[in-house]
Design an enzyme around this catalytic site. Structure first.
Site, PDB file in Angstrom:
ATOM      1  CB  ILE A 111      -0.966  -0.028   1.202  1.00 36.96           C
ATOM      2  CG1 ILE A 111      -2.012  -1.159   1.019  1.00 36.96           C
ATOM      3  CG2 ILE A 111      -1.676   1.312   1.371  1.00 36.96           C
ATOM      4  CD1 ILE A 111      -2.949  -1.378   2.196  1.00 36.96           C
ATOM      5  CG  ASP A 153      13.376   2.122  13.790  1.00 36.80           C
ATOM      6  OD1 ASP A 153      12.136   2.320  13.888  1.00 36.80           O
ATOM      7  OD2 ASP A 153      13.995   1.340  14.529  1.00 36.80           O
ATOM      8  CG  ASN A 201       1.595   2.794   4.375  1.00 38.27           C
ATOM      9  OD1 ASN A 201       0.509   2.227   4.299  1.00 38.27           O
ATOM     10  ND2 ASN A 201       2.734   2.196   4.046  1.00 38.27           N
ATOM     11  CB  ALA A 202       5.485   2.629   8.630  1.00 39.26           C
ATOM     12  CG  LEU A 220      -5.986 -16.608  20.051  1.00 35.04           C
ATOM     13  CD1 LEU A 220      -6.452 -17.980  20.522  1.00 35.04           C
ATOM     14  CD2 LEU A 220      -7.149 -15.802  19.498  1.00 35.04           C
ATOM     15  CG  LEU A 221      -5.088 -10.462  25.654  1.00 34.66           C
ATOM     16  CD1 LEU A 221      -4.028  -9.487  25.154  1.00 34.66           C
ATOM     17  CD2 LEU A 221      -6.241  -9.690  26.284  1.00 34.66           C
ATOM     18  CG  ASN A 241      -1.741 -18.276  23.205  1.00 34.04           C
ATOM     19  OD1 ASN A 241      -1.829 -18.829  24.296  1.00 34.04           O
ATOM     20  ND2 ASN A 241      -2.414 -18.684  22.137  1.00 34.04           N
ATOM     21  CG  ASN A 296      -9.603  -9.500  12.825  1.00 33.77           C
ATOM     22  OD1 ASN A 296     -10.488 -10.364  12.825  1.00 33.77           O
ATOM     23  ND2 ASN A 296      -8.657  -9.452  11.915  1.00 33.77           N
ATOM     24  CE1 TYR A 340      -2.132  -3.625  11.850  1.00 31.50           C
ATOM     25  CE2 TYR A 340      -4.456  -4.195  11.696  1.00 31.50           C
ATOM     26  CZ  TYR A 340      -3.319  -3.634  11.134  1.00 31.50           C
ATOM     27  OH  TYR A 340      -3.383  -3.073   9.884  1.00 31.50           O
TER      28      TYR A 340
END
Lengths: 446, 446
Positions: free
Chosen positions: A218, A260, A287-288, A295-296, A298, A346, A352
């Site tokens: 993207i 970075d 965008n980066a 799963l939370l 783990n 999600n 994320y």
């Protein structure tokens, strides 16, 4: 990265088979092509009042054919449903039914666009009900359209009217192929700020833009579209992506900068580079981003912290530095990448989704810092986009994910890039602090 | 009206088969049972600050076991993630990771509850990002829970704190089986209004409530729950449903009133009936509604207008009459039925979605009229609920619709009714102008 099914159901022999079997037949979307007209036919403007007249004039000034009444069997490029004067639910009926009666005449890749006022700004319950009713109508209608047609809305906040430059900008964007994968969404015009371009195909002429994470996917696509629109582009990525980054920089005749973004001096290095090469920085595209899915139950702190650091904290720090710098234009524009995961959540993406939801909060709170100087900050929330990342999903999951949107297909990086270029333009200055989904009306939302 | 698949994967032999085949295994939800404890185990309170202390005390006052640190392998009934003091994204990390580390110990039917501040009310970008980040985390986490556990949030608006009665009311509701099908949602506490009940199982004692469309389905279920909670119930429906209506009235020891709610005198007749029988009217549940589905291209004015008239305009008219009447309590409560279709739109339902979106606008704009008198108005938006209506859907569509929520099943009319009873209680007075989805975190949203 190609949707083989989409190609199949749109070519010759297999197209006929898919038709006979009643399989979903996603359409090839109408995308931007400078050689083609803005809209594939006359625009029918429904509704009464000053806004309807203003928008009809705007369309005429763009050499579009405008109809104020439907002509039976005439193929239409778009239907505008102008409802900003609705005061009661009864006021929706005529325009909704007239639009319905003309739907069969809408060309493939056609557009429905509502124009309304924000429901949250109405004090009278009947007016609030009417305004929010438009939302329900538009979103349902977007689910019903076929042939790559889309339905979106323009919302005029209190204190603005249809003469605001960003209304014209949003109308132009939504009518055009640039908005191909934007569906079922509303664009709120918050102020009369903004200036229309002399040339709609060079909307970023003379601007200097930086795109982070630009080595591929993207980000690279954003760099290409900003370049196409006339901007000088600085492409940024981590040193490890240096070779790809250089290739993108060459392609867009821009400059590459290995940074970075989680480092404290990231913004300073970008600003110094922009000042040295171009004298100013006008557009920042954050965008980066990275994913570290678990799963939370783990999740470990390194996965959690790195995603938050790269996707969110880096932007907070950089924005503060940009806003404090002389190099960053007074009317600077910032566009951040959110995600439908940040809106709906999600499974496996608590970290994320936290970062991408955080972007939405950041954008809303940063907007008032930019408004007084004529700048803006907005977010774009992609849904299912065909990238290297989604190409690695299991095949069946990918097929299902594609079909879960009203357009029955994934979007392209180009679609996200077009929307970002729109929000980065001077014409869009009246849009500030908002999130625009580029998701084909993906059903995920809550 | 029964979910045969749900029964199958939860009973003996077939349960083992489903397990081995890796089929989705929706859990039997933990619903309200006065004989059972509020929560199926101790409550782990994570996070620091005054709110965490206040909520821990609240829980202790309800005779709940409270833990401030996880005890390895101890089965937990709920985990509170108290994050209302988060100022930067970094502040989320410890609580999120601690919650994650305890997820395996969460009992079936367990609860995760976040406590946070509204992102939209933060001026500092980092604080706004942190607050909105909680939204993304919670919604993702709700997607990850299994065994009928749910995750929801309590949001403390500016000017309120954890001592507000409605915070305790929301906490009690979310911990209990009453909220079984509420998942992935946030309840915003807007003020310190409200009074906690002497008896949590008689939260509507002494109140008079009217329920429209009460002859069957969700309406009848609402009447039953309001009765169970101690209210006098007036059940209203059209004359054609008279017999069923009388049966419901008998069952709830209430009174039946045959009224066409679209008539101008509908509210007056309800008020006169309430005044005569009970002396006052305290609670109005606008449940009556119709569907007349058609694609907009095939919509006629009778379908459009009747749905808007019954589902929306009638309520606007009745609310005005209630608010102007001496019979309607100063601290009266109104709860309207919206729908996820009114939020996300739905193919074939432009008219229905317009009416249900309209309800959301109406509720928001009517709230300020009720707040000064201690009243409130809210909407409940059901997702896929097992009713006669959904039983008539094609079998495969119904199966798919059920599995599209995180709880992998449809809700029951009871689940909608429990949520309405909660919002109708005096304890919930601090919740005003909001929409609460009862959808099992159905993915449809935009």
């Amino acid at each position: 990265m190609t949707d083989a099914y989409l190609n199949l159901v749109n070519s010759g022999f297999t197209k006929e088979i898919a038709k006979k079997l009643g399989l979903p037949r996603p359409a090839v979307l109408r995308r931007f092509d400078p050689a083609k007209p803005l809209v594939p036919g006359p625009v029918l403007v429904l509704g009464k009042g000053e806004s309807a007249d203003t928008l009809a004039s705007t369309l005429l000034s763009w050499q579009q054919d405008v109809r104020r009444h439907a002509t039976p069997k005439e193929r239409l490029g778009a239907i505008l449903m102008v409802l900003d004067e609705a005061l009661t639910p009864e006021d929706l009926s005529a325009v909704a039914l007239d639009a319905g009666a003309s739907l069969r005449d809408l060309a493939p890749g056609g557009r429905i666009i509502t124009v309304s006022r924000p429901a949250a700004e109405a004090q009278d319950p009947a007016a609030a009900a009417a305004r929010q009713g438009i939302d329900g109508t538009l979103r349902s209608l977007a689910h019903e359209l076929r042939g790559g047609a889309t339905a979106n809305g323009i919302v005029l906040a209190n204190g603005t009217d249809a003469t605001a430059p960003s209304v014209a900008a949003a109308l132009h964007f939504l009518l055009s192929g640039r908005s191909a994968y934007v569906n079922g969404q509303f664009i709120t015009i918050g102020s009369a700020a903004g200036e229309l371009p002399a040339d709609w195909t060079a909307s970023l002429a003379g601007k200097t833009a930086v795109v982070t994470g630009a080595a591929r996917g993207i980000g690279a696509s954003i760099a290409r579209v900003l370049h196409r629109e006339g901007a000088n582009v600085i492409v940024v990525d981590v040193p490890a992506a240096g070779e790809q980054l250089a290739a993108v920089a060459n392609e867009v005749r821009g400059t590459a900068l290995q940074v970075d973004i989680t480092r404290d001096d990231a913004a300073d290095r970008i600003l110094a580079h922009a000042a040295e090469r171009y004298g100013h920085l006008d557009i920042v595209i954050h965008n980066a981003g990275i994913t570290r899915d678990k799963l939370l139950a783990n999740m470990d702190s390194s996965r959690w912290d790195s995603v938050l650091a790269v996707n969110l904290s880096s932007q907070l720090r950089m924005n503060a530095a940009f806003l404090a710098s002389e190099t960053f234009s007074r009317s600077g524009r910032i566009v951040s990448l959110a995600s439908t995961s940040g809106i709906a959540g999600n499974r496996g993406q608590t970290n994320y989704a936290a970062s991408k939801a955080g972007i939405i909060g950041m954008v809303r709170a940063t907007a008032p810092l930019l408004a007084p100087r004529g700048g803006s900050i907005n977010a774009v929330a992609p849904g299912f986009i065909e990238t290297d990342m989604t190409a690695r999903m299991p095949a069946l999951t990918r097929q299902v994910a594609r079909r879960l949107s009203s357009l029955q297909q994934g979007g392209l990086p180009l679609d996200v890039a077009e929307t970002i270029a729109f929000l980065a333009s001077d014409a869009a200055a009246g849009i500030n602090g908002t999130v625009l989904r580029v998701c084909g009306q993906n059903m995920v939302g809550a």
